[in-house]
Motif scaffolding. Structure first.
Motif, mmCIF file in Angstrom:
data_model
loop_
_atom_site.group_PDB
_atom_site.id
_atom_site.type_symbol
_atom_site.label_atom_id
_atom_site.label_comp_id
_atom_site.label_asym_id
_atom_site.label_seq_id
_atom_site.Cartn_x
_atom_site.Cartn_y
_atom_site.Cartn_z
ATOM 1 N N SER A 1 0.812 -1.128 0.009
ATOM 2 C CA SER A 1 -0.002 -0.047 -0.041
ATOM 3 C C SER A 1 0.951 1.383 0.022
ATOM 4 O O SER A 1 0.230 2.402 -0.168
ATOM 5 N N GLY A 2 2.111 1.060 0.083
ATOM 6 C CA GLY A 2 3.057 2.343 0.275
ATOM 7 C C GLY A 2 3.305 3.016 1.248
ATOM 8 O O GLY A 2 3.488 4.027 1.476
ATOM 9 N N LYS A 3 3.621 2.130 2.380
ATOM 10 C CA LYS A 3 4.055 2.651 3.887
ATOM 11 C C LYS A 3 5.250 3.216 3.499
ATOM 12 O O LYS A 3 5.700 4.191 4.388
ATOM 13 N N THR A 4 6.142 2.485 3.004
ATOM 14 C CA THR A 4 7.614 2.717 3.179
ATOM 15 C C THR A 4 7.953 4.010 2.738
ATOM 16 O O THR A 4 8.773 4.754 3.203
ATOM 17 N N ILE A 5 7.072 4.659 1.424
ATOM 18 C CA ILE A 5 7.223 5.823 0.897
ATOM 19 C C ILE A 5 7.015 6.913 2.264
ATOM 20 O O ILE A 5 7.839 7.885 2.451
ATOM 21 N N VAL A 6 6.000 6.619 2.795
ATOM 22 C CA VAL A 6 5.563 7.631 3.630
ATOM 23 C C VAL A 6 6.560 7.542 4.953
ATOM 24 O O VAL A 6 6.970 8.920 5.396
ATOM 25 N N ALA A 7 7.165 6.453 5.203
ATOM 26 C CA ALA A 7 8.251 6.577 6.304
ATOM 27 C C ALA A 7 9.347 7.247 5.935
ATOM 28 O O ALA A 7 10.018 8.013 6.617
ATOM 29 N N ILE A 8 9.542 7.159 4.528
ATOM 30 C CA ILE A 8 10.888 7.892 4.031
ATOM 31 C C ILE A 8 10.889 9.391 4.210
ATOM 32 O O ILE A 8 11.470 10.120 4.485
ATOM 33 N N LEU A 9 9.456 9.679 3.844
ATOM 34 C CA LEU A 9 9.176 11.328 3.651
ATOM 35 C C LEU A 9 9.284 11.761 5.350
ATOM 36 O O LEU A 9 9.855 12.960 5.652
ATOM 37 N N ALA A 10 8.884 10.925 6.200
ATOM 38 C CA ALA A 10 8.775 11.451 7.566
ATOM 39 C C ALA A 10 10.266 11.588 8.116
ATOM 40 O O ALA A 10 10.780 12.485 8.708
ATOM 41 N N VAL B 1 15.724 3.973 0.025
ATOM 42 C CA VAL B 1 15.773 5.322 0.633
ATOM 43 C C VAL B 1 17.009 6.158 -0.232
ATOM 44 O O VAL B 1 16.624 7.285 -0.512
ATOM 45 N N LYS B 2 17.990 5.516 -0.548
ATOM 46 C CA LYS B 2 19.026 6.111 -1.656
ATOM 47 C C LYS B 2 18.457 6.592 -2.649
ATOM 48 O O LYS B 2 18.762 7.663 -3.135
ATOM 49 N N GLU B 3 17.842 5.749 -3.246
ATOM 50 C CA GLU B 3 16.966 6.177 -4.689
ATOM 51 C C GLU B 3 16.048 7.348 -4.524
ATOM 52 O O GLU B 3 15.973 8.285 -5.180
ATOM 53 N N VAL C 1 12.737 7.266 15.053
ATOM 54 C CA VAL C 1 12.924 5.893 14.775
ATOM 55 C C VAL C 1 11.855 5.563 14.134
ATOM 56 O O VAL C 1 10.709 5.506 14.679
ATOM 57 N N VAL C 2 11.957 4.693 13.041
ATOM 58 C CA VAL C 2 11.009 3.869 12.381
ATOM 59 C C VAL C 2 11.319 2.686 12.457
ATOM 60 O O VAL C 2 12.257 2.200 12.176
ATOM 61 N N THR C 3 10.243 1.813 12.877
ATOM 62 C CA THR C 3 10.437 0.220 12.827
ATOM 63 C C THR C 3 9.435 -0.292 12.119
ATOM 64 O O THR C 3 8.247 -0.075 11.811
ATOM 65 N N THR D 1 9.909 -18.771 4.303
ATOM 66 C CA THR D 1 9.211 -17.596 4.397
ATOM 67 C C THR D 1 10.137 -16.334 4.816
ATOM 68 O O THR D 1 9.631 -15.361 5.043
ATOM 69 N N VAL D 2 11.578 -16.607 4.689
ATOM 70 C CA VAL D 2 12.488 -15.292 5.009
ATOM 71 C C VAL D 2 11.997 -14.245 4.149
ATOM 72 O O VAL D 2 12.228 -13.086 4.380
ATOM 73 N N ILE D 3 11.328 -14.661 3.035
ATOM 74 C CA ILE D 3 10.984 -13.365 2.054
ATOM 75 C C ILE D 3 9.632 -12.821 2.279
ATOM 76 O O ILE D 3 9.207 -11.839 1.696
ATOM 77 N N GLU D 4 9.086 -13.355 3.228
ATOM 78 C CA GLU D 4 7.690 -13.089 3.886
ATOM 79 C C GLU D 4 7.582 -11.314 3.727
ATOM 80 O O GLU D 4 6.521 -10.706 3.269
ATOM 81 N N VAL D 5 8.428 -10.801 4.234
ATOM 82 C CA VAL D 5 8.257 -9.314 4.539
ATOM 83 C C VAL D 5 9.045 -8.325 3.598
ATOM 84 O O VAL D 5 10.117 -8.554 3.582
ATOM 85 N N GLY D 6 8.229 -7.583 3.067
ATOM 86 C CA GLY D 6 8.736 -6.439 2.252
ATOM 87 C C GLY D 6 9.386 -6.507 0.874
ATOM 88 O O GLY D 6 9.600 -5.515 0.449
ATOM 89 N N VAL D 7 9.975 -7.720 0.489
ATOM 90 C CA VAL D 7 10.891 -7.408 -0.565
ATOM 91 C C VAL D 7 10.085 -7.135 -1.944
ATOM 92 O O VAL D 7 9.131 -7.563 -1.829
#
Ligand code: ADP
Ligand code: MG
Length: 664
Positions: free
Chosen positions: A283-292, A320-322, A377-379, A530-536
C-alpha cells in the motif's frame, strides 16, 4: 508476593512441578484457572441406552473383589446402591483402590452400562456424591507427576490462606457498580463451581479485572505520553511537505498524503510521537516513512530505520538512497556482516552527526550505537519496542519520535488493545494501476498444470517465487523442502533459466547477494522459505507458488502473496495443497488483508495473529478478546475514568497499578 512453597503440602518435588507450569507465587497458583469444566450429570439408569456413557453416584454395598489376570491385569468388582437401585460395578487395573472402597463409601462412577447384566464397566471412579443434579469439575493444565486432583487441592488450600497474597485490582466504585463479589469468593467459585450460573458470574468478574488492569496500563501509557513535554518540538513548514511531494516520481494516494500530514503535525508537536502506520502489503507505507525521515532530517535530527531482517534493511537502504538521491543527506546501512572497522567508522560518523539516516536491524538501538541527535525511529513490521528498549533509547538522554509500520491488518478488538496507546494512520487505498493477484488452490496431483503455468510466465520474461515450509528434509516430516524443490525445478527449467535458493540459515551476506541477483533478473526462479515474507520488492516477479500451503496461516499467506503484483504486470499465486482447501479458498476469494485477518482470527484465535513475539503482551489468563469484547469495552471506559479521576490518586490500589506498569 508469597512464594508458592508457602502453601501447605507443597514440598520441593511439587514445587518444581508447579514451577514447570509457570506457577511461582500463591497468586499464580490461584490464577491457574481451569481450561475446561466437565459436567457430571447423574444418569437415569432406567432411561440409559445400552452402552451409553453413564454417571451415577451412591454408596459401596459390598467389599470389592479383586481378580488378577495374566500380564498384570486386574479387575475390581463391587455393588453400588444408587438412588435408582443396586448396580454392579467393575473397573480394570485399579487394584490400589480396593482399600479405599470400604462399605458405605460414597463414590461417583463413570462408565459404560450393560443393561442386561446391570453392570457398569467404569472408566473412572471419584470419591464423593453429586450434589443436586450435577457436579461441575474443573480440569486444569497438568504436568506429569502433578495430577488434576493434587493441583485442585493446592489451589483450594491457597484460596483459604489468609493474608495479602492475592490482590483485588477492581476499585470499589466498580465493584459496587456491577455488584461484583470479592476476589476470594470469585476465585473459590471458579475453582469449585456450585452451578453454571454462579460460575459464569465469577468468570465475568475475573475477566473484567484482568481487562481492567490491562486497559488501565494502556490508558496510563497513552495519557502520560500525551502530557510528556520531553519530545522534540520542530518548526517544519507546510511548504516543506508540499515541495517534498513534488519531488516524488509519482503522486501519493490520498491516504498516503493524510498519513504524511498527520506525521508532520506530530513532529511539530512538543509531545512525543508514537504512531502506527498501518496498511496492507504494497500500500506504500515505506514511502511515507521515508518522507517522515526526510522531514525529521530537514529539522536537523538524525533518523533510524529498523527492519526485521537484513534482506529487508538492505532493500530499504536502496529505496531510501534512490528516493533521496537528489538531497545531500548521508544514508548508511549497518549490517552484521560488516567488518569491525566498517562498523567503527559508521559509529564515529554517527556520533559526529555525519550520518543522517541509519538503516539496519535491531543493532541500531544497541549499546555501542550512539547518535548525535536521534530524532525519529521508524520500525518496520511489528517490532514494538518493549519497555526495556524504550528505556535503552531514553538512557542516552534522547526522546526520539517513534513511527511503527505494520502490514498486519488489525481487527477492531486488537486495535483497541495492543495498539491502544498509539495514534494510528491507516492506508487503505492502493496505489493506482495495481492489478489484484489472481490466486488458485491446486492439489498435489495438478503439478503438471502448475509447471505449465510457470513455464508460460517465464517465457514472458517474468520471474517466480517458489516457497516451501522447510529448508531440508528431517526424519519425521514429509513436507516439501527448499532443497528438494531446487532439484525438481532444475530438472524442469534448469536448461533455460537460473534457479537459486535463499533461506534463514544462510549467511546474511550470501542472502543479500542472491536477493540482489533476483532483483536484477539474473535469477528467474527463487526458491525460499518464508524469509522473504516481509517487504521484498521485485516488480518483475509476477508469480508465486507456495508448496504445502496448508501449513501456513492465512495472514502469512497474504503477506507472502504481497511479494507479487507489485508492478503493473498481472500476477498469479498458486497454493498447493490437497488438504484444508476450504480454508485456503478464502485466499482465492479476496485480496483484502482485513478480511483475511478476520478469517484467520476466527479460525485460529488470537494467538497466531502477531506471532509469538507479541504473545507476552497479549496473553490473558481468563479473558478472551474475541468472546469478551463487551467486557473489554467496559473495562476500557472504566479504567480511563478511574485513571483521570484525580480524587483517587492517593489510593493504594491506584499506586499499586501504576507501580506494576513501571516495574515491568
Ligand atoms: P509497503 O511498504 O506498504 O508494503 P511499499 O512502500 O514497498 O509498500 O510500496 C510498494 C511499491 O509501490 C513500491 O515499489 C513503491 O515504490 C510503489 N508505490 C508506493 N506508493 C505509490 C504510489 N502512490 N503510486 C505508485 N506507486 C507507489
Ligand atoms: Mg514532537
Amino acid at each position: 508476593m508469597l512464594n508458592v512453597s508457602e502453601v501447605k503440602g507443597v514440598g520441593p518435588k511439587s514445587l518444581s512441578l508447579l514451577n514447570k507450569l509457570g506457577i511461582f507465587t500463591v497468586e499464580d497458583l490461584v490464577m491457574h484457572y481451569p481450561f475446561r469444566y466437565d459436567i457430571l450429570k447423574r444418569t437415569d439408569l432406567s432411561q440409559a441406552l445400552e452402552e451409553d456413557r453413564v454417571i451415577v453416584d451412591g454408596k459401596v454395598e459390598s467389599v470389592p473383589i479383586l481378580l488378577r489376570f495374566k500380564a498384570g491385569l486386574n479387575k475390581l468388582n463391587f455393588r453400588l446402591v444408587t438412588q435408582a437401585g443396586v448396580v454392579g460395578v467393575s473397573i480394570f487395573n485399579r487394584a490400589f483402590m480396593k482399600s479405599n472402597l470400604t462399605i458405605g463409601t460414597s463414590v461417583i462412577v463413570i462408565g459404560k452400562y450393560d443393561r442386561k447384566k446391570n453392570i457398569i464397566t467404569a472408566s473412572e471412579i471419584k470419591f464423593g456424591l453429586l450434589n443436586q443434579q450435577e457436579k461441575i469439575e474443573p480440569v486444569y493444565h497438568c504436568t506429569s507427576g502433578l495430577s488434576n486432583k493434587s493441583l485442585a487441592t493446592y489451589i483450594n488450600t491457597a484460596i483459604l490462606m489468609n493474608g495479602k497474597d492475592v490482590c483485588d485490582y477492581i476499585p470499589a466504585v466498580y465493584q459496587d457498580k456491577y455488584h461484583f463479589s470479592n476476589k476470594r469468593t470469585a476465585l473459590n467459585i471458579v475453582h469449585n463451581p456450585p452451578t453454571m450460573e454462579k460460575l459464569k458470574e465469577a468468570q465475568i468478574r475475573l475477566k473484567y479485572e484482568e481487562l481492567f488492569m490491562f486497559m488501565f496500563k494502556i490508558n496510563y501509557l497513552k495519557e502520560t505520553r500525551k502530557n510528556e513535554k520531553i519530545g522534540i518540538e520542530r518548526d517544519l513548514k507546510e511548504e516543506h511537505v508540499i515541495n517534498m511531494f513534488s519531488l516524488l516520481p509519482f503522486d501519493l494516494t490520498g491516504d498516503q498524503k493524510n498519513a504524511v500530514w498527520e506525521i508532520f503535525q506530530d513532529l511539530n508537536k512538543k509531545s512525543r510521537m508514537n504512531r502506527l502506520l498501518q496498511g496492507d502489503v504494497g500500500s506504500g507505507k515505506t514511502i511515507v516513512a521515508i518522507l517522515a525521515m526526510y522531514l525529521n532530517c530537514l529539522s536537523g535530527y538524525q533518523s533510524a530505520l529498523m527492519a526485521p531482517t537484513e534482506i529487508l534493511a538492505t532493500q530499504h537502504y536502496h529505496n531510501v538512497k534512490e528516493l533521496l538521491k537528489d538531497t545531500d543527506l548521508e544514508i548508511e546501512l549497518l549490517k552484521g556482516s560488516q567488518t569491525k572497522k566498517e562498523k567503527q567508522d559508521i559509529y564515529r560518523r554517527l556520533i559526529h552527526g555525519n550520518i543522517h539516516i541509519l538503516i539496519g536491524t535491531h543493532a541500531l538501538i544497541q549499546e555501542e550505537v550512539t547518535y548525535q541527535n536521534l530524532g525519529l525511529v521508524v520500525t518496520d513490521e511489528q517490532h514494538r519496542f518493549g519497555v526495556n528498549q524504550r528505556a535503552l533509547l531514553n538512557n542516552k538522554g534522547i526522546m526520539p519520535d517513534i513511527l511503527y509500520m505494520s502490514a498486519t491488518p488489525i481487527p477492531r478488538t486488537y486495535a483497541l488493545t495492543i495498539y491502544g496507546d498509539m495514534d494510528v494512520s491507516i492506508i487503505k487505498e492502493m496505489p493506482k494501476g495495481r492489478i489484484p493477484v489472481k490466486t488458485f488452490v491446486k492439489s498435489d496431483s495438478e503439478m503438471k498444470e502448475v509447471l505449465e503455468i510457470m513455464n508460460e510466465e517465464l517465457k514472458n520474461g517474468h520471474q517466480i517465487y517458489v516457497i516451501a515450509p522447510l529448508i531440508e528434509e528431517t526424519e519425521n516430516s514429509d513436507l516439501t523442502t527448499v532443497l528438494s524443490l531446487k532439484d525438481k525445478m532444475t530438472l524442469a527449467f534448469g536448461k533455460k533459466y537460473q534457479i537459486d535458493i535463499v533461506h534463514g540459515k544462510m549467511a546474511s551476506g550470501v542472502k543479500d547477494l542472491i536477493m540482489g541477483e533476483f532483483k536484477q533478473n539474473k535469477i528467474q526462479i527463487l526458491i525460499s522459505t518464508t524469509v522473504i515474507e516481509v517487504g521484498v520488492d521485485v516488480p518483475n516477479a509476477s508469480m508465486m507458488v507456495i508448496f504445502d500451503a496448508n501449513r501456513f496461516g492465512l495472514s502469512t499467506l497474504h503477506q507472502l502473496r504481497g511479494r507479487v503484483g507489485r508492478g503493473s504486470i498481472a500476477s498469479k499465486c498458486i497454493l498447493i495443497s490437497s488438504v484444508d482447501t476450504k480454508r485456503l479458498e478464502i485466499m482465492e476469494q479476496t485480496t483484502d488483508g482485513f478480511e483475511i485477518s478476520e478469517e484467520d482470527f476466527k479460525l485460529r484465535g488470537h494467538g497466531d495473529l502477531f506471532g509469538t513475539k507479541q504473545s507476552g503482551d497479549m496473553s490473558f489468563k481468563i479473558a478472551n478478546l474475541r468472546q469478551d469484547y463487551k467486557i473489554l469495552v467496559q473495562a476500557k471506559r472504566d479504567s480511563l475514568e478511574y485513571f483521570l479521576d484525580r480524587s483517587s490518586d492517593n489510593d493504594d490500589l491506584k499506586k499499586q497499578l501504576i507501580e506494576s506498569i513501571n516495574s515491568n
